[in-house]
Design an enzyme around this catalytic site. Structure first.
Site, PDB file in Angstrom:
ATOM      1  CE  LYS A  23      -2.731   1.074   3.278  1.00  0.00           C
ATOM      2  NZ  LYS A  23      -2.617   1.859   4.463  1.00  0.00           N
ATOM      3  CG  ASP A 316       0.475  -0.173   9.537  1.00  0.00           C
ATOM      4  OD1 ASP A 316       0.055   0.876  10.302  1.00  0.00           O
ATOM      5  OD2 ASP A 316       0.791   0.306   8.404  1.00  0.00           O
TER       6      ASP A 316
END
Ligand code: S3P
Length: 428
Positions: A23, A316
């Protein structure tokens, strides 16, 4: 919002998955391609909603972007040729789009207005806007620029020497991208290293960036030239299957195309410390981002402590690591992770509340959580809080629960991993 019932009956996982594009790198490939003059081509682009928001914003600035499968081509007149947008730039759920675009737009020649979804509307923007204002940026917004909507009048910027108060690649990147358009040499000082995709990609697009002992210096006025970007697979997406492979019974899965950038690979270190049965085969021909095939199998795990400078390297991955810790023997302590409170949702509260519903022994602390394992997990109705990583944590938990897990909203998973449920079906 659509509810999803997950009844997997404790499968053993087998097979091979190719992990979709990273991402962070996908966002940057479009941003850099739009700033650069000429044509940029990208392969392995992540077609997640966040990255599509980035594409949408640049189209509104007049940049020509074509998407064909996971190949993207960007044809840009360069940042000075952008059109002033007649519409509001909508950044959706994407903190990376919002924060990096602030740095880019601050030094552009156009006026723009940015807004995101409800979650973005609660996330702090002053961490980016304060240093940008010190560089001369003209940005106004709700609560003096703390929250969207934000208005940015592009202007001439001055270089800054900035000591990062938090380890944040989004803040660092916004400053460096503004520094590209600033007079003088921009210096960013990091005490804890955050992901370095921006520095790598600046070099790939022809700029010179120096880095010595956490001090990054970067001369303004450099021009970027279009190039080719190969996006590695996202280790943050692979994380869900690394954990699934380790905690499901009689399992062995191979994950291909996993980005193993050393500023992102904290989860590998943690899995090794916890005793996971895992092998890693780096690719010889990786380009600017190193990549590997990782094989993981059912593992006997022990608790660990996750703290200090490893935190930005796995920030994350903490929701899924918390689930992993519920299956490890002994205590796992996660600390120095207060940044979790300002992610897509407050991930300390969300992880603790949702894993408790499944029967985990887990308590929140000021800067993390403490988990005692192993505990068998039971099915329950879970909230995702519209946060893709909380949703995927719940779905991986469903692979080992007695009874079904019901997610209140599984659509948010498309933010970073649109093929997530298909990948579960492929290996279960
Ligand atoms: C990102 C940086 C990290 C990370 C986010 C993506 C990036 O955020 O959590 O998912 O692409 O630069 P912070 O910079 O807020 O730590």
């Amino acid at each position: 919002m659509s509810e999803k019932v997950l009844q997997y009956d404790k499968p053993s996982l087998q097979g091979t998955l190719t992990i979709p594009g990273d991402k962070s790198v996908s966002h940057r490939s479009v941003m850099f391609g739009a700033i650069a003059t000429g044509k940029t081509t990208v392969d392995g682009f992540l077609l997640g909603e966040d990255c599509l928001s980035t594409i949408d914003c640049f189209r509104k600035l007049g940049v020509k972007i074509d998407v064909e499968g996971t190949n993207v081509s960007i044809d840009s007149p360069g940042i000075d040729g952008w059109q002033e947008p007649t519409e509001v730039l909508y950044t959706g759920n994407s903190g990376t789009t919002t924060r990096l675009m602030l740095g880019i737009l601050a030094g552009s020649t156009v006026h723009s207005v940015m807004i995101g979804d409800a979650s973005i509307g609660k996330r702090p923007m002053r961490r980016v806007i304060d240093p940008l204002r010190q560089m001369g940026a003209h940005i106004t917004g709700r609560a003096d620029g703390q929250y969207t909507p934000l208005a940015i009048q592009g202007t001439t910027l001055q270089a800054i020497d900035y000591h990062m108060p938090v380890a944040s690649a989004q803040v660092k990147s916004a400053i460096l991208l503004a520094g590209l358009r600033a007079e003088g040499t921009t210096i960013v000082r990091e005490t804890e290293v955050s992901r370095d995709h921006t520095e790598r990609m600046l070099r790939q697009f022809g700029a010179q960036v120096d880095e010595v002992d956490g001090v990054i210096s970067f001369k303004g006025g450099q021009t970027l030239t279009g190039t080719h970007v190969s996006v590695p697979g996202d280790i943050s997406s692979a994380a869900f299957f690394l954990v699934a492979g380790a905690i499901c019974e009689k399992s062995k899965i191979m994950l291909k195309n996993v980005g193993i950038n050393p500023t992102r690979d904290g989860i590998i270190e943690v899995l090794q410390n916890m005793g996971a049965t895992m092998t890693l085969m780096p690719y010889e021909d990786s380009q600017s981002e190193p990549t590997a095939t990782i094989t993981i199998e059912t593992s006997t795990l022990k608790g660990t402590t996750i703290e200090g400078d490893i935190i930005p390297r796995l920030i994350d991955e903490i929701p899924i690591l918390a689930l992993l810790a519920t299956q490890a023997n002994g205590k796992t302590i996660i600390k120095d992770a207060e940044e979790l409170k300002v992610k897509e949702t407050d991930r300390i509260t969300a992880v603790v509340d949702e894993l408790k519903k499944l029967g985990a022994s887990i308590e929140a602390t000021e800067d993390g959580m403490i988990i005692e394992g192993p505990t068998p997990l039971r099915g329950a109705g879970l909230k995702t809080y519209g946060d893709h990583r909380i949703g995927m944590m719940g779905a991986v938990a469903a692979l080992i629960t007695d009874g079904a897990v019901i997610l209140d909203d599984a659509e948010c998973i498309a933010v970073s991993y649109p093929s997530f449920f298909e990948h579960i079906e492929e290996v279960k």
